[in-house]
Motif scaffolding. Structure first.
Motif, PDB file in Angstrom:
ATOM      1  N   LEU A  11      42.652  51.089  -5.429  1.00 25.36           N
ATOM      2  CA  LEU A  11      43.298  49.755  -5.785  1.00 25.36           C
ATOM      3  C   LEU A  11      42.977  48.617  -5.100  1.00 25.36           C
ATOM      4  O   LEU A  11      42.100  47.758  -4.944  1.00 25.36           O
ATOM      5  CB  LEU A  11      44.665  49.317  -6.788  1.00 25.36           C
ATOM      6  N   PRO A  12      43.797  49.108  -3.177  1.00 23.85           N
ATOM      7  CA  PRO A  12      42.765  47.829  -1.971  1.00 23.85           C
ATOM      8  C   PRO A  12      41.458  48.517  -1.926  1.00 23.85           C
ATOM      9  O   PRO A  12      40.633  47.317  -1.708  1.00 23.85           O
ATOM     10  CB  PRO A  12      43.632  48.275  -1.076  1.00 23.85           C
ATOM     11  N   ALA A  13      40.909  49.752  -1.962  1.00 25.06           N
ATOM     12  CA  ALA A  13      39.664  50.099  -1.851  1.00 25.06           C
ATOM     13  C   ALA A  13      38.621  49.053  -3.108  1.00 25.06           C
ATOM     14  O   ALA A  13      38.157  48.226  -2.521  1.00 25.06           O
ATOM     15  CB  ALA A  13      39.662  51.255  -2.188  1.00 25.06           C
ATOM     16  N   PHE A  14      39.326  48.936  -4.818  1.00 27.57           N
ATOM     17  CA  PHE A  14      38.636  48.658  -5.262  1.00 27.57           C
ATOM     18  C   PHE A  14      39.180  46.501  -5.118  1.00 27.57           C
ATOM     19  O   PHE A  14      37.661  45.648  -5.477  1.00 27.57           O
ATOM     20  CB  PHE A  14      39.270  48.161  -6.545  1.00 27.57           C
ATOM     21  N   PHE A  15      40.030  45.875  -4.682  1.00 26.72           N
ATOM     22  CA  PHE A  15      40.338  44.793  -4.819  1.00 26.72           C
ATOM     23  C   PHE A  15      39.535  44.233  -3.463  1.00 26.72           C
ATOM     24  O   PHE A  15      38.660  43.066  -3.042  1.00 26.72           O
ATOM     25  CB  PHE A  15      41.482  44.987  -3.945  1.00 26.72           C
ATOM     26  N   GLY A  16      38.983  45.159  -2.522  1.00 26.31           N
ATOM     27  CA  GLY A  16      38.206  44.784  -1.053  1.00 26.31           C
ATOM     28  C   GLY A  16      37.260  44.753  -0.978  1.00 26.31           C
ATOM     29  O   GLY A  16      36.318  44.462  -1.062  1.00 26.31           O
ATOM     30  N   VAL A  17      36.210  45.418  -2.431  1.00 25.72           N
ATOM     31  CA  VAL A  17      34.832  45.507  -2.698  1.00 25.72           C
ATOM     32  C   VAL A  17      35.075  43.495  -3.666  1.00 25.72           C
ATOM     33  O   VAL A  17      33.727  43.230  -3.280  1.00 25.72           O
ATOM     34  CB  VAL A  17      34.546  46.601  -3.769  1.00 25.72           C
ATOM     35  N   ALA A  18      35.429  43.813  -4.004  1.00 26.43           N
ATOM     36  CA  ALA A  18      35.703  42.324  -4.761  1.00 26.43           C
ATOM     37  C   ALA A  18      35.658  41.072  -3.990  1.00 26.43           C
ATOM     38  O   ALA A  18      35.310  40.369  -4.347  1.00 26.43           O
ATOM     39  CB  ALA A  18      36.526  42.248  -5.995  1.00 26.43           C
ATOM     40  N   ILE A  19      36.587  41.318  -3.455  1.00 33.90           N
ATOM     41  CA  ILE A  19      36.383  40.208  -1.986  1.00 33.90           C
ATOM     42  C   ILE A  19      35.213  39.382  -1.632  1.00 33.90           C
ATOM     43  O   ILE A  19      35.012  38.425  -0.937  1.00 33.90           O
ATOM     44  CB  ILE A  19      38.181  40.730  -0.965  1.00 33.90           C
ATOM     45  N   SER A  20      35.277  41.421  -1.087  1.00 38.08           N
ATOM     46  CA  SER A  20      33.525  41.118  -0.462  1.00 38.08           C
ATOM     47  C   SER A  20      32.470  39.830  -0.755  1.00 38.08           C
ATOM     48  O   SER A  20      31.222  39.783  -0.636  1.00 38.08           O
ATOM     49  CB  SER A  20      33.053  42.714   0.115  1.00 38.08           C
ATOM     50  N   PHE A  21      32.904  39.822  -2.426  1.00 39.12           N
ATOM     51  CA  PHE A  21      31.790  38.513  -2.486  1.00 39.12           C
ATOM     52  C   PHE A  21      32.457  37.303  -2.791  1.00 39.12           C
ATOM     53  O   PHE A  21      32.009  36.743  -3.298  1.00 39.12           O
ATOM     54  CB  PHE A  21      31.275  39.113  -4.017  1.00 39.12           C
ATOM     55  N   THR A  22      33.937  37.072  -1.840  1.00 40.12           N
ATOM     56  CA  THR A  22      33.982  36.047  -1.689  1.00 40.12           C
ATOM     57  C   THR A  22      34.190  34.944  -0.609  1.00 40.12           C
ATOM     58  O   THR A  22      34.250  35.868   0.866  1.00 40.12           O
ATOM     59  CB  THR A  22      35.237  35.738  -2.683  1.00 40.12           C
ATOM     60  N   LYS A  23      34.776  33.832  -0.831  1.00 36.63           N
ATOM     61  CA  LYS A  23      34.997  33.222   0.574  1.00 36.63           C
ATOM     62  C   LYS A  23      36.861  33.549  -0.137  1.00 36.63           C
ATOM     63  O   LYS A  23      37.310  32.462  -0.621  1.00 36.63           O
ATOM     64  CB  LYS A  23      34.817  31.884   0.646  1.00 36.63           C
ATOM     65  N   TRP A  24      37.767  33.881   0.707  1.00 37.98           N
ATOM     66  CA  TRP A  24      38.253  34.041   0.459  1.00 37.98           C
ATOM     67  C   TRP A  24      40.395  33.113   1.613  1.00 37.98           C
ATOM     68  O   TRP A  24      39.406  34.502   2.651  1.00 37.98           O
ATOM     69  CB  TRP A  24      39.022  35.214  -0.127  1.00 37.98           C
ATOM     70  N   ASN A  25      41.339  32.445   1.339  1.00 39.27           N
ATOM     71  CA  ASN A  25      41.413  32.025   2.549  1.00 39.27           C
ATOM     72  C   ASN A  25      43.354  32.638   2.165  1.00 39.27           C
ATOM     73  O   ASN A  25      43.496  32.436   1.347  1.00 39.27           O
ATOM     74  CB  ASN A  25      42.349  30.895   2.263  1.00 39.27           C
TER      75      ASN A  25
ATOM     76  N   PHE B  26      39.845  35.763  10.416  1.00 37.30           N
ATOM     77  CA  PHE B  26      40.918  35.111   9.376  1.00 37.30           C
ATOM     78  C   PHE B  26      39.869  35.313   7.888  1.00 37.30           C
ATOM     79  O   PHE B  26      39.044  33.652   7.575  1.00 37.30           O
ATOM     80  CB  PHE B  26      41.778  33.454   8.926  1.00 37.30           C
ATOM     81  N   ARG B  27      38.719  35.516   8.692  1.00 39.96           N
ATOM     82  CA  ARG B  27      37.212  35.036   7.537  1.00 39.96           C
ATOM     83  C   ARG B  27      36.784  37.044   6.208  1.00 39.96           C
ATOM     84  O   ARG B  27      36.815  37.634   6.721  1.00 39.96           O
ATOM     85  CB  ARG B  27      36.247  35.857   8.427  1.00 39.96           C
ATOM     86  N   MET B  28      38.135  37.319   5.492  1.00 41.82           N
ATOM     87  CA  MET B  28      38.327  38.695   4.676  1.00 41.82           C
ATOM     88  C   MET B  28      37.252  38.743   4.373  1.00 41.82           C
ATOM     89  O   MET B  28      37.237  39.352   4.219  1.00 41.82           O
ATOM     90  CB  MET B  28      39.328  37.559   3.891  1.00 41.82           C
ATOM     91  N   GLY B  29      36.263  37.681   3.872  1.00 38.07           N
ATOM     92  CA  GLY B  29      35.790  37.903   2.596  1.00 38.07           C
ATOM     93  C   GLY B  29      34.375  38.787   3.229  1.00 38.07           C
ATOM     94  O   GLY B  29      33.339  40.170   2.916  1.00 38.07           O
ATOM     95  N   TYR B  30      33.692  38.262   4.628  1.00 39.48           N
ATOM     96  CA  TYR B  30      32.556  38.661   5.456  1.00 39.48           C
ATOM     97  C   TYR B  30      33.449  39.929   6.112  1.00 39.48           C
ATOM     98  O   TYR B  30      32.672  41.275   6.680  1.00 39.48           O
ATOM     99  CB  TYR B  30      32.810  37.898   7.021  1.00 39.48           C
ATOM    100  N   ALA B  31      34.351  39.895   5.948  1.00 34.81           N
ATOM    101  CA  ALA B  31      35.195  41.620   6.561  1.00 34.81           C
ATOM    102  C   ALA B  31      35.004  42.815   5.920  1.00 34.81           C
ATOM    103  O   ALA B  31      35.115  43.804   6.197  1.00 34.81           O
ATOM    104  CB  ALA B  31      36.511  41.202   7.246  1.00 34.81           C
ATOM    105  N   SER B  32      35.288  42.200   4.640  1.00 33.84           N
ATOM    106  CA  SER B  32      35.213  43.723   3.512  1.00 33.84           C
ATOM    107  C   SER B  32      34.303  43.797   3.326  1.00 33.84           C
ATOM    108  O   SER B  32      33.757  44.298   2.794  1.00 33.84           O
ATOM    109  CB  SER B  32      36.073  42.491   2.436  1.00 33.84           C
ATOM    110  N   ALA B  33      33.665  42.896   3.901  1.00 33.36           N
ATOM    111  CA  ALA B  33      31.633  43.461   3.448  1.00 33.36           C
ATOM    112  C   ALA B  33      31.273  44.410   4.887  1.00 33.36           C
ATOM    113  O   ALA B  33      30.534  45.187   4.064  1.00 33.36           O
ATOM    114  CB  ALA B  33      30.656  42.112   3.793  1.00 33.36           C
ATOM    115  N   LEU B  34      31.453  43.932   5.635  1.00 31.46           N
ATOM    116  CA  LEU B  34      31.464  44.657   6.695  1.00 31.46           C
ATOM    117  C   LEU B  34      32.004  46.124   6.150  1.00 31.46           C
ATOM    118  O   LEU B  34      31.287  47.283   6.646  1.00 31.46           O
ATOM    119  CB  LEU B  34      32.314  44.218   7.968  1.00 31.46           C
TER     120      LEU B  34
END
Lengths: 431, 292
Positions: B28-42, B258-266
């Motif tokens: 679930l976190p992995a799936f969530f991580g992939v989803a976040i990578s396409f967003t800008k999330w505060n 605090f750049r969660m989207g970018y960190a997830s993409a990485l």
């Protein structure tokens, strides 16, 4: 036969896992139950894992006895602390009160993590009389005109020295109120430096920068009249003649005057404790550590004055509330913040300075003679710029300062390089 | 319900606890991580906005992306090769019937129980240019001092040495188990045929250890790509980002800036790199089946 095996397998399954499943359910229930803490059960999170952590205990006990509240303190090393704090705020289950450094406040406030406190602490004098606040410090708990925290303390740098080595070299101790001038300091450091290649174990360095190099660089940069960022915080100002002078001054201590090793790691003060270094610049937070561990006589003086402007790096701990904190929990959390601020003198035995005039002028505080070199510098304290990307920019120039002092780049090349990096970082952020 | 179905159901229930944990804490976190990578999330306010591939395109203008990736490759190459060589040699030494094998096993394994924080602090002191014992010994033997942690050429090697010291015992135990599993009769037969020590190593030990190598190399490589604590504690990523690793970059972007989207993409890109390398390694190491 098979029909008989199946129930046995079921029994085996449950005998193996029933305890485990129960633990899981308990864990889940405990997690869900976090929101249901009584209003008098407060969580206070901080990173005071050193000797300062013990000093909070009587302060909190006093609060508990006065209010009937129960405080659960979570102390963690700062590195872990922030990871956990971020997760807790994000999960909507923040501690009632938590501590940030002033240099981090802008990032957290910009991200909307913090609860604005103006209506609670600035609407009248009941929280803390405005006339009693050391304004330059309380302002640092604000961002873009809004107050986001209550300063717990202020801490800054000083020059620690080994009195035994000063005596051996027939040198007078530095003044506790007047900083040594740059040339004076270099001369003393030279006299205290003993480097014998044939007997390396008896080597003593006259001086070393301790802690993270950026604090010393910031201090010298301001002393030479420079700044890290332009006034609007939207451009780097680090590629300046003033910055060049500051970094060159640090560089010369290592490579020209040969009185200092290159900075390495953040625990240099421990080599001071071992008697391998005669003087270090460190924060007032090591006072208790030195008292406990140093087996020689030592003293503290103000940070030396290398440039033409009196300045010294400072920061402070700020008590904050999360924007996610349920409203009904705010009054009690504010009471705790007020108590922690009211007991600033007691907290100052940790080495930190109080943030109120009445406390800093109190008899109990003035009796702590070791604080004089730090209080004497309060008129010249400077803070890191309150940029929302201050932490990232600091990471950038800290690497460069360190690399330059490690001899990897000439001073001007290092500054040109980091200036470009910082400007790119700023551009990306504001784009 | 037939007995077979019941047994199947029971077996499924046996793996259910792990599966539940895997789903909740990994999938679930992995799936969530992939989803976040396409967003800008505060992360603080929960505000979230779809940004498409922007976070992935950002790596092109991030000077530290490539730097940290190359550093990680360098670390992985050094630590996996040297670390496994040391572990294997230690295991060979112990498997050879050395007196006090259990004692040495314990000694070599002991550093693993130390936390990386403790290990980092100890080695930081050992490596210190001016006050460290390593340079003191070098000086005593007439050799020049080394800037272990402040010279970009040595800094990563210094970290690798520490990691090998701290972790070689783990793979050593796996290699030792593999070596002790090879029937002695093979070696005796080879000896009768006149095979020397080197020949026995090449024709018996190495081929029969193939699957053990595949396991340890893949696990070590995955671990090496995730290196973070060691440079974080020992060098802070320096000097001049010479030890700034990929996961360090993810951590900085996620938890410091605090750049969660970018960190997830990485993180997603790292997962792809690890999967690719693991696949290649597995294919290379298990191409031919060896049986005796």
């Amino acid at each position: 036969m098979r029909a008989a095996q199946a129930p046995r397998a079921w029994r085996r399954f449950f005998s193996l896992f029933h305890g485990w499943l129960a633990a899981l359910v308990a864990l889940a229930l405990a997690g869900c139950g976090g929101q249901e803490r009584p209003l008098t059960d407060l969580q206070y999170w901080n990173g005071f894992v050193g000797p300062d952590g013990n000093i909070t205990e009587p302060i909190l006990k006093d609060f508990e006895s006065k209010t009937g509240a129960r405080i659960e303190v979570q102390k963690m090393p700062w590195g872990i602390y922030f990871d956990k704090l971020i997760s807790a705020i994000a999960a909507g289950n923040p501690p009632d009160v938590f501590v940030l450094h002033m240099s981090e406040l802008a990032s957290y406030a910009e991200m909307g993590a913090l609860l604005p406190l103006d209506e609670y602490i600035n609407s009248n004098d009941s929280f803390c009389p405005k006339a009693d606040r050391i304004q330059s410090i309380w302002e640092r708990a604000c961002y873009k005109g809004q107050c986001y925290g209550v300063p717990l303390d202020i801490h800054l740098l000083g020059l620690y020295y080994n009195k035994d080595y000063f005596d051996a070299a027939h040198l007078p101790y530095p003044s506790v109120t007047e900083p040594l001038r740059g040339e004076q300091f270099i001369e003393i450091a030279r006299k205290l430096t003993i480097q014998d290649k044939d007997a390396p174990t008896s080597n003593i360095w006259g001086f070393s920068f301790s802690g993270e190099p950026f604090r010393n660089f910031d201090t010298l940069l301001w002393q030479f009249g420079g700044n890290l960022l332009t006034d609007n915080l939207k451009q780097s100002a680090i590629n300046s003649p003033e910055a060049n002078k500051a970094l060159q001054w640090m560089h010369d201590l290592v490579y020209k005057h040969k009185v200092s090793p290159m900075p390495e790691g953040v625990d240099t003060w421990q080599f001071f404790v071992q008697g391998r270094i005669a003087m270090i610049t460190e924060g007032c937070w090591v006072l208790n550590g030195l008292t406990r561990y140093a087996k020689f006589r030592w003293g503290v003086a103000p940070f030396f004055l290398a440039g033409g402007t009196r300045a010294v790096w400072a920061t402070g701990h700020v008590l904050c509330l999360s924007r996610n904190l349920p409203r009904e929990r705010i009054p009690m959390a504010l009471k705790l913040m007020k108590h922690l601020n009211d007991t600033g003198v007691m907290w100052s035995t940790s080495g930190m300075l109080p943030t109120r005039y009445s406390q800093i002028r109190s008899k109990e505080f003035l009796e702590q003679s070791r604080a004089i070199p730090f209080t004497s510098q309060l008129d010249r304290i400077r803070f890191e710029p309150a940029s929302p990307i201050g932490i990232e920019l600091r990471d950038r120039y800290q690497q460069t300062v360190f690399s330059c002092l490690a001899g990897l780049f000439p001073v001007q090349q290092a500054l040109t390089r980091v200036d470009g990096q910082m400007n790119r970082t700023i551009e990306t952020y504001y784009r | 319900m037939t007995g077979r179905t019941k047994n199947g159901l029971v077996n499924a229930l046996f793996i259910a606890p792990y599966l539940a944990l895997f789903l909740v804490w990994v999938a679930l976190p992995a799936f969530f991580g992939v989803a976040i990578s396409f967003t800008k999330w505060n992360i603080f306010t929960g505000e979230i906005g779809f940004v498409g591939l922007n976070n992935y395109l950002r790596v092109l203008s991030d000077d530290l992306f490539l730097r940290s990736l190359l550093n990680t490759f360098q670390y992985a190459a050094l630590s996996v090769a040297a670390g496994n060589a040391v572990s294997f040699l230690l295991a060979c030494g112990l498997a050879g019937g050395i007196a006090g094998r259990r004692f040495f096993q314990t000694i070599f394994f002991a550093p693993i129980i130390l936390s990386i924080g403790v290990t980092g602090v100890i080695w930081g002191w050992l490596y210190n240019t001016d006050f460290g014992i390593l340079n003191y010994w070098l000086q005593q033997t007439g050799l020049p001092r080394l800037n272990w942690l402040t010279n970009p050429k040595f800094a990563m090697i210094s970290i690798v040495i520490m990691v090998i010291w701290a972790g070689a015992g783990f793979n050593m135990m796996i290699y030792l188990a593999g070596l002790l599993n090879i029937p002695k009769s093979y070696y005796e037969a080879a000896q009768l045929d006149g095979a020397g020590a080197m020949s026995r190593m090449i024709h018996i030990t190495l081929p029969l250890m193939k699957h053990t190598f595949a396991f340890t190399l893949i696990i070590s490589t995955i671990g090496a790509f995730q290196v973070f604590d060691q440079p974080y504690i020992l060098t802070g990523g320096g000097p001049d980002y010479a030890t700034y690793t990929y996961v360090y970059h993810i951590y900085s972007n996620g938890f410091r800036y605090f750049r969660m989207g970018y960190a997830s993409a990485l993180s997603c890109l790292l997962a792809a790199v690890i999967a690719l390398f693991s696949f290649i390694q597995y294919k290379m190491l298990t191409r031919r089946r060896v049986d005796y």
